[in-house]
Write a protein that holds these residues in place. Structure first.
Motif, mmCIF file in Angstrom:
data_model
loop_
_atom_site.group_PDB
_atom_site.id
_atom_site.type_symbol
_atom_site.label_atom_id
_atom_site.label_comp_id
_atom_site.label_asym_id
_atom_site.label_seq_id
_atom_site.Cartn_x
_atom_site.Cartn_y
_atom_site.Cartn_z
ATOM 1 N N ALA A 97 47.566 37.059 17.121
ATOM 2 C CA ALA A 97 46.313 37.810 17.187
ATOM 3 C C ALA A 97 46.463 39.103 17.979
ATOM 4 O O ALA A 97 45.835 40.116 17.653
ATOM 5 C CB ALA A 97 45.209 36.957 17.818
ATOM 6 N N SER A 98 47.283 39.081 19.031
ATOM 7 C CA SER A 98 47.469 40.261 19.872
ATOM 8 C C SER A 98 48.584 40.005 20.873
ATOM 9 O O SER A 98 48.803 38.867 21.295
ATOM 10 C CB SER A 98 46.176 40.591 20.622
ATOM 11 N N ASN A 99 49.259 41.081 21.258
ATOM 12 C CA ASN A 99 50.260 40.985 22.317
ATOM 13 C C ASN A 99 49.651 41.144 23.708
ATOM 14 O O ASN A 99 50.373 41.088 24.711
ATOM 15 C CB ASN A 99 51.345 42.048 22.119
ATOM 16 N N LEU A 100 48.344 41.345 23.784
ATOM 17 C CA LEU A 100 47.670 41.435 25.073
ATOM 18 C C LEU A 100 47.762 40.095 25.798
ATOM 19 O O LEU A 100 47.451 39.053 25.223
ATOM 20 C CB LEU A 100 46.199 41.807 24.876
ATOM 21 N N ASN A 101 48.153 40.124 27.051
ATOM 22 C CA ASN A 101 48.283 38.880 27.802
ATOM 23 C C ASN A 101 46.925 38.276 28.101
ATOM 24 O O ASN A 101 45.912 38.973 28.208
ATOM 25 C CB ASN A 101 49.030 39.133 29.119
ATOM 26 N N VAL A 102 46.908 36.964 28.256
ATOM 27 C CA VAL A 102 45.703 36.271 28.691
ATOM 28 C C VAL A 102 45.466 36.564 30.173
ATOM 29 O O VAL A 102 46.387 36.887 30.926
ATOM 30 C CB VAL A 102 45.801 34.752 28.459
ATOM 31 N N SER A 103 44.214 36.460 30.576
ATOM 32 C CA SER A 103 43.862 36.692 31.977
ATOM 33 C C SER A 103 42.452 36.174 32.203
ATOM 34 O O SER A 103 41.821 35.624 31.299
ATOM 35 C CB SER A 103 43.954 38.182 32.327
ATOM 36 N N ALA A 104 41.966 36.350 33.411
ATOM 37 C CA ALA A 104 40.591 35.999 33.743
ATOM 38 C C ALA A 104 40.158 36.914 34.878
ATOM 39 O O ALA A 104 40.970 37.636 35.468
ATOM 40 C CB ALA A 104 40.477 34.531 34.151
ATOM 41 N N HIS A 105 38.890 36.882 35.183
ATOM 42 C CA HIS A 105 38.370 37.743 36.239
ATOM 43 C C HIS A 105 38.570 37.144 37.630
ATOM 44 O O HIS A 105 38.833 37.865 38.594
ATOM 45 C CB HIS A 105 36.890 38.020 35.997
ATOM 46 N N PHE A 106 38.467 35.816 37.706
ATOM 47 C CA PHE A 106 38.556 35.140 39.004
ATOM 48 C C PHE A 106 39.506 33.955 38.914
ATOM 49 O O PHE A 106 39.640 33.322 37.860
ATOM 50 C CB PHE A 106 37.178 34.661 39.460
ATOM 51 N N LEU A 107 40.117 33.650 40.051
ATOM 52 C CA LEU A 107 41.022 32.524 40.168
ATOM 53 C C LEU A 107 40.639 31.748 41.427
ATOM 54 O O LEU A 107 40.562 32.324 42.520
ATOM 55 C CB LEU A 107 42.461 33.028 40.262
ATOM 56 N N VAL A 108 40.363 30.449 41.277
ATOM 57 C CA VAL A 108 39.915 29.621 42.395
ATOM 58 C C VAL A 108 41.014 28.627 42.750
ATOM 59 O O VAL A 108 41.403 27.797 41.912
ATOM 60 C CB VAL A 108 38.609 28.877 42.057
ATOM 61 N N ASP A 109 41.498 28.728 43.982
ATOM 62 C CA ASP A 109 42.558 27.826 44.446
ATOM 63 C C ASP A 109 41.973 26.440 44.729
ATOM 64 O O ASP A 109 40.760 26.247 44.772
ATOM 65 C CB ASP A 109 43.223 28.402 45.690
ATOM 66 N N ARG A 110 42.830 25.484 44.990
ATOM 67 C CA ARG A 110 42.391 24.109 45.110
ATOM 68 C C ARG A 110 41.549 23.852 46.364
ATOM 69 O O ARG A 110 40.769 22.904 46.413
ATOM 70 C CB ARG A 110 43.607 23.170 45.059
ATOM 71 N N ASP A 111 41.685 24.729 47.358
ATOM 72 C CA ASP A 111 40.860 24.595 48.558
ATOM 73 C C ASP A 111 39.553 25.375 48.454
ATOM 74 O O ASP A 111 38.788 25.449 49.412
ATOM 75 C CB ASP A 111 41.640 25.045 49.800
ATOM 76 N N GLY A 112 39.297 25.955 47.262
ATOM 77 C CA GLY A 112 38.056 26.685 47.044
ATOM 78 C C GLY A 112 38.131 28.164 47.321
ATOM 79 O O GLY A 112 37.130 28.882 47.133
ATOM 80 N N THR A 113 39.280 28.671 47.734
ATOM 81 C CA THR A 113 39.421 30.104 47.979
ATOM 82 C C THR A 113 39.332 30.855 46.650
ATOM 83 O O THR A 113 39.979 30.479 45.673
ATOM 84 C CB THR A 113 40.760 30.425 48.663
ATOM 85 N N ILE A 114 38.538 31.923 46.641
ATOM 86 C CA ILE A 114 38.276 32.680 45.415
ATOM 87 C C ILE A 114 39.030 34.005 45.445
ATOM 88 O O ILE A 114 38.936 34.754 46.424
ATOM 89 C CB ILE A 114 36.771 32.958 45.250
ATOM 90 N N PHE A 115 39.740 34.295 44.374
ATOM 91 C CA PHE A 115 40.460 35.554 44.233
ATOM 92 C C PHE A 115 39.939 36.301 43.003
ATOM 93 O O PHE A 115 39.732 35.698 41.951
ATOM 94 C CB PHE A 115 41.960 35.313 44.079
ATOM 95 N N ARG A 116 39.746 37.609 43.157
ATOM 96 C CA ARG A 116 39.343 38.436 42.022
ATOM 97 C C ARG A 116 40.594 39.098 41.445
ATOM 98 O O ARG A 116 41.298 39.833 42.133
ATOM 99 C CB ARG A 116 38.346 39.509 42.461
ATOM 100 N N LEU A 117 40.857 38.820 40.161
ATOM 101 C CA LEU A 117 42.004 39.399 39.481
ATOM 102 C C LEU A 117 41.656 40.697 38.769
ATOM 103 O O LEU A 117 42.491 41.595 38.644
ATOM 104 C CB LEU A 117 42.572 38.406 38.460
#
Length: 221
Positions: A97-117
């Motif tokens: 469908a596309s060579n664009l990589n998958v991604s997301a806006h946010f990533l939540v670690d197992r301890d609940g820490t939130i990262f904005r990608l």
């Protein structure tokens, strides 16, 4: 009011203010941006046009929903290394469908820490048919490491924060995206382009929806 009563009142006001500040500081987003250069934007604009039928000058979205995922990769840095490259490799069911990589806006670690990608309104490839309108939240975990209570709370806090900004309508798990096929919200040029998903699962979404019940989000069209 006597002097003692005045001192007590001032102390109570101070303590109330301090508690409010502590509560406000419990929600925090750490910035951990993935690469979004000219090539990633070009591929994102190409994806919007070819897959969603939307032509834009910038690779942005107007959020109306959040899609919750799990990574099936079991560490923060390993997941970041998956999302960071611009080009997608080793997944023929998606590169067709596309060579664009998958991604997301946010990533939540197992301890609940939130990262904005990525910024909230930047295009990210994470859910077929809905990328153009969906903010993606990825959670570190999967079948071999069930998502945690801390992640439930972090997702709920994050979604409340996003809802204040965008007045969201839908909050769904990735495994629920099929329900949008055949509706005006579904924008995918190839009706046969689908992937089978089980993340993050009904158990996690039930817990998350319980924490968000007062906001009356929809789970299907």
């Amino acid at each position: 009011m006597n002097r003692k009563g005045l001192v007590v009142s001032i102390l109570l006001i101070f303590l109330s203010t301090l508690l409010a500040e502590v509560k406000a500081q419990t929600f925090r987003i750490f910035e951990k941006p993935i690469i979004f250069d000219e090539e990633r934007e070009r591929l994102s604009l190409e994806y919007l046009k070819n897959r969603h039928g939307i032509e834009k000058e910038t690779a942005t979205i107007l959020p109306t929903m959040v899609v919750v995922h799990w990574t099936a990769v079991y560490s923060l840095e390993s997941t970041f290394d998956v999302f960071n490259p611009v080009h997608l490799g080793g997944r023929p069911e998606l590169t067709s469908a596309s060579n664009l990589n998958v991604s997301a806006h946010f990533l939540v670690d197992r301890d609940g820490t939130i990262f904005r990608l990525l910024p909230d309104t930047t295009f990210a490839r994470h859910t077929i048919g809905l990328n153009y309108t969906a903010i993606g939240i990825e959670n570190i975990g999967g079948p071999e490491a069930p998502l945690t209570k801390a992640q439930v709370k972090a997702n709920a806090d994050l979604i409340r924060y996003l809802n204040k900004k965008y007045k969201l309508t839908y909050v769904i798990g990735h495994h629920e995206y099929y329900a949008f096929q055949g509706t005006p919200l579904w924008k995918e040029s190839d009706p046969n382009y689908l992937t089978q998903k089980q993340d993050p699962g009904p158990k996690f979404m039930k817990k998350l929806r319980k924490k968000l019940a007062d906001l009356n989000f929809k789970s299907n069209p």
